[in-house]
Design a protein around this motif. Structure first.
Motif, PDB file in Angstrom:
ATOM      1  N   ARG A 236     -39.271 -21.894   5.977  1.00 10.92           N
ATOM      2  CA  ARG A 236     -39.349 -23.314   6.305  1.00 10.92           C
ATOM      3  C   ARG A 236     -39.499 -24.151   5.043  1.00 10.92           C
ATOM      4  O   ARG A 236     -38.898 -25.217   4.909  1.00 10.92           O
ATOM      5  N   MET A 237     -40.311 -23.676   4.086  1.00  7.75           N
ATOM      6  CA  MET A 237     -40.491 -24.402   2.821  1.00  7.75           C
ATOM      7  C   MET A 237     -39.164 -24.534   2.088  1.00  7.75           C
ATOM      8  O   MET A 237     -38.843 -25.592   1.545  1.00  7.75           O
TER       9      MET A 237
ATOM     10  N   THR B 169     -51.037 -25.769   2.587  1.00  3.94           N
ATOM     11  CA  THR B 169     -50.480 -24.430   2.722  1.00  3.94           C
ATOM     12  C   THR B 169     -50.504 -23.765   1.348  1.00  3.94           C
ATOM     13  O   THR B 169     -49.958 -24.299   0.394  1.00  3.94           O
ATOM     14  N   MET B 170     -51.138 -22.637   1.282  1.00  2.81           N
ATOM     15  CA  MET B 170     -51.218 -21.895   0.026  1.00  2.81           C
ATOM     16  C   MET B 170     -49.906 -21.124  -0.151  1.00  2.81           C
ATOM     17  O   MET B 170     -49.494 -20.400   0.756  1.00  2.81           O
ATOM     18  N   VAL B 171     -49.245 -21.263  -1.309  1.00  2.00           N
ATOM     19  CA  VAL B 171     -47.923 -20.661  -1.501  1.00  2.00           C
ATOM     20  C   VAL B 171     -47.988 -19.149  -1.693  1.00  2.00           C
ATOM     21  O   VAL B 171     -47.022 -18.454  -1.401  1.00  2.00           O
ATOM     22  N   CYS B 172     -49.110 -18.637  -2.158  1.00  5.17           N
ATOM     23  CA  CYS B 172     -49.193 -17.200  -2.429  1.00  5.17           C
ATOM     24  C   CYS B 172     -49.236 -16.376  -1.136  1.00  5.17           C
ATOM     25  O   CYS B 172     -48.565 -15.360  -1.019  1.00  5.17           O
TER      26      CYS B 172
ATOM     27  N   ASP C 189     -41.594 -21.644  -7.273  1.00  5.92           N
ATOM     28  CA  ASP C 189     -40.325 -21.362  -6.602  1.00  5.92           C
ATOM     29  C   ASP C 189     -40.096 -19.860  -6.460  1.00  5.92           C
ATOM     30  O   ASP C 189     -39.638 -19.392  -5.415  1.00  5.92           O
ATOM     31  N   MET C 190     -40.442 -19.096  -7.498  1.00  8.14           N
ATOM     32  CA  MET C 190     -40.274 -17.641  -7.460  1.00  8.14           C
ATOM     33  C   MET C 190     -41.175 -17.024  -6.385  1.00  8.14           C
ATOM     34  O   MET C 190     -40.759 -16.133  -5.642  1.00  8.14           O
ATOM     35  N   SER C 191     -42.406 -17.532  -6.276  1.00  9.18           N
ATOM     36  CA  SER C 191     -43.347 -17.034  -5.275  1.00  9.18           C
ATOM     37  C   SER C 191     -42.824 -17.306  -3.858  1.00  9.18           C
ATOM     38  O   SER C 191     -42.891 -16.438  -2.984  1.00  9.18           O
ATOM     39  N   ILE C 192     -42.300 -18.515  -3.636  1.00 12.10           N
ATOM     40  CA  ILE C 192     -41.768 -18.864  -2.311  1.00 12.10           C
ATOM     41  C   ILE C 192     -40.537 -18.016  -1.983  1.00 12.10           C
ATOM     42  O   ILE C 192     -40.402 -17.521  -0.860  1.00 12.10           O
ATOM     43  N   LYS C 193     -39.649 -17.805  -2.974  1.00 12.94           N
ATOM     44  CA  LYS C 193     -38.453 -16.974  -2.748  1.00 12.94           C
ATOM     45  C   LYS C 193     -38.834 -15.534  -2.429  1.00 12.94           C
ATOM     46  O   LYS C 193     -38.221 -14.889  -1.577  1.00 12.94           O
ATOM     47  N   LYS C 194     -39.862 -15.023  -3.100  1.00 13.12           N
ATOM     48  CA  LYS C 194     -40.331 -13.657  -2.846  1.00 13.12           C
ATOM     49  C   LYS C 194     -40.824 -13.525  -1.404  1.00 13.12           C
ATOM     50  O   LYS C 194     -40.507 -12.566  -0.709  1.00 13.12           O
ATOM     51  N   ARG C 195     -41.579 -14.527  -0.919  1.00 12.85           N
ATOM     52  CA  ARG C 195     -42.064 -14.512   0.465  1.00 12.85           C
ATOM     53  C   ARG C 195     -40.895 -14.655   1.441  1.00 12.85           C
ATOM     54  O   ARG C 195     -40.893 -14.032   2.500  1.00 12.85           O
ATOM     55  N   ALA C 196     -39.903 -15.468   1.086  1.00 11.43           N
ATOM     56  CA  ALA C 196     -38.740 -15.667   1.958  1.00 11.43           C
ATOM     57  C   ALA C 196     -37.935 -14.382   2.087  1.00 11.43           C
ATOM     58  O   ALA C 196     -37.388 -14.094   3.158  1.00 11.43           O
ATOM     59  N   GLU C 197     -37.855 -13.597   1.007  1.00  5.55           N
ATOM     60  CA  GLU C 197     -37.138 -12.313   1.068  1.00  5.55           C
ATOM     61  C   GLU C 197     -37.816 -11.342   2.020  1.00  5.55           C
ATOM     62  O   GLU C 197     -37.180 -10.441   2.563  1.00  5.55           O
ATOM     63  N   MET C 198     -39.131 -11.533   2.245  1.00  3.56           N
ATOM     64  CA  MET C 198     -39.877 -10.697   3.198  1.00  3.56           C
ATOM     65  C   MET C 198     -39.809 -11.287   4.609  1.00  3.56           C
ATOM     66  O   MET C 198     -40.546 -10.876   5.498  1.00  3.56           O
TER      67      MET C 198
END
Length: 160
Positions: free
Chosen positions: A155-156, A95-98, A139-148
């Motif tokens: 899930r991550m 899974t690509m995090v971006c 972690d910042m990239s995943i949090k940014k996606r989670a905020e959307m």
């Protein structure tokens, strides 16, 4: 009539008596093989001894086709790059995090080899965004996606 068109009917016919289907006559297919058609139950019973062997063979073929047919795709979906079905084995995809796309390892490896060969910066094979260099960036990239409200990013975070 030439040999190519012999035995080819334009209209469906009763396998027993030869009556063609019309407005007043509706032919019924054999429920086992789906090939023979009959105008009545009486015709079906009369033709059964002649049809039985071929019917059983065709019914077995239909059953095997149904049992052994491979699905077009898995429940996971297809790789967005090569469009091949993703493996059920999670170790054969990443899974690509971006962009939170699941990419098969073949496409990820091909992208990595191309980047090494051409001395390029490491980027996602799907969206071409740079891959995070540190755990903090990840972690910042995943949090940014989670905020959307991205389900995969949520899930991550939930599985950490």
């Amino acid at each position: 009539m030439n040999s190519e068109t012999e035995g080819v009917d334009e209209e469906p016919r009763c396998a027993s008596c030869g009556i063609t289907q019309g407005d007043d006559i509706k032919l019924m297919k054999c429920t086992a093989c789906k090939l023979a058609q009959y105008c009545s139950v009486a015709c079906q019973k009369e033709h059964r001894p002649k049809h039985k062997r071929e019917c059983k063979r065709r019914a077995v073929e239909l059953r095997e086709e149904l049992i052994f047919k491979q699905p077009e795709s898995t429940h996971i979906g297809d790789c967005p790059i090569c469009l091949l079905p993703l493996s059920i084995d999670g170790k054969k995809s990443t899974t690509m995090v971006c962009c939170v796309q699941v990419v098969c390892l073949g496409c990820a490896l091909a992208n990595d080899q191309r980047e090494i060969r051409e001395s390029l910066e490491r980027k996602c094979p799907f969206c071409r965004h740079p891959i995070p260099k540190s755990q903090a960036d990840l972690d910042m990239s995943i949090k940014k996606r989670a905020e959307m409200n991205c389900p995969a990013a949520l899930r991550m975070i939930g599985t950490e």
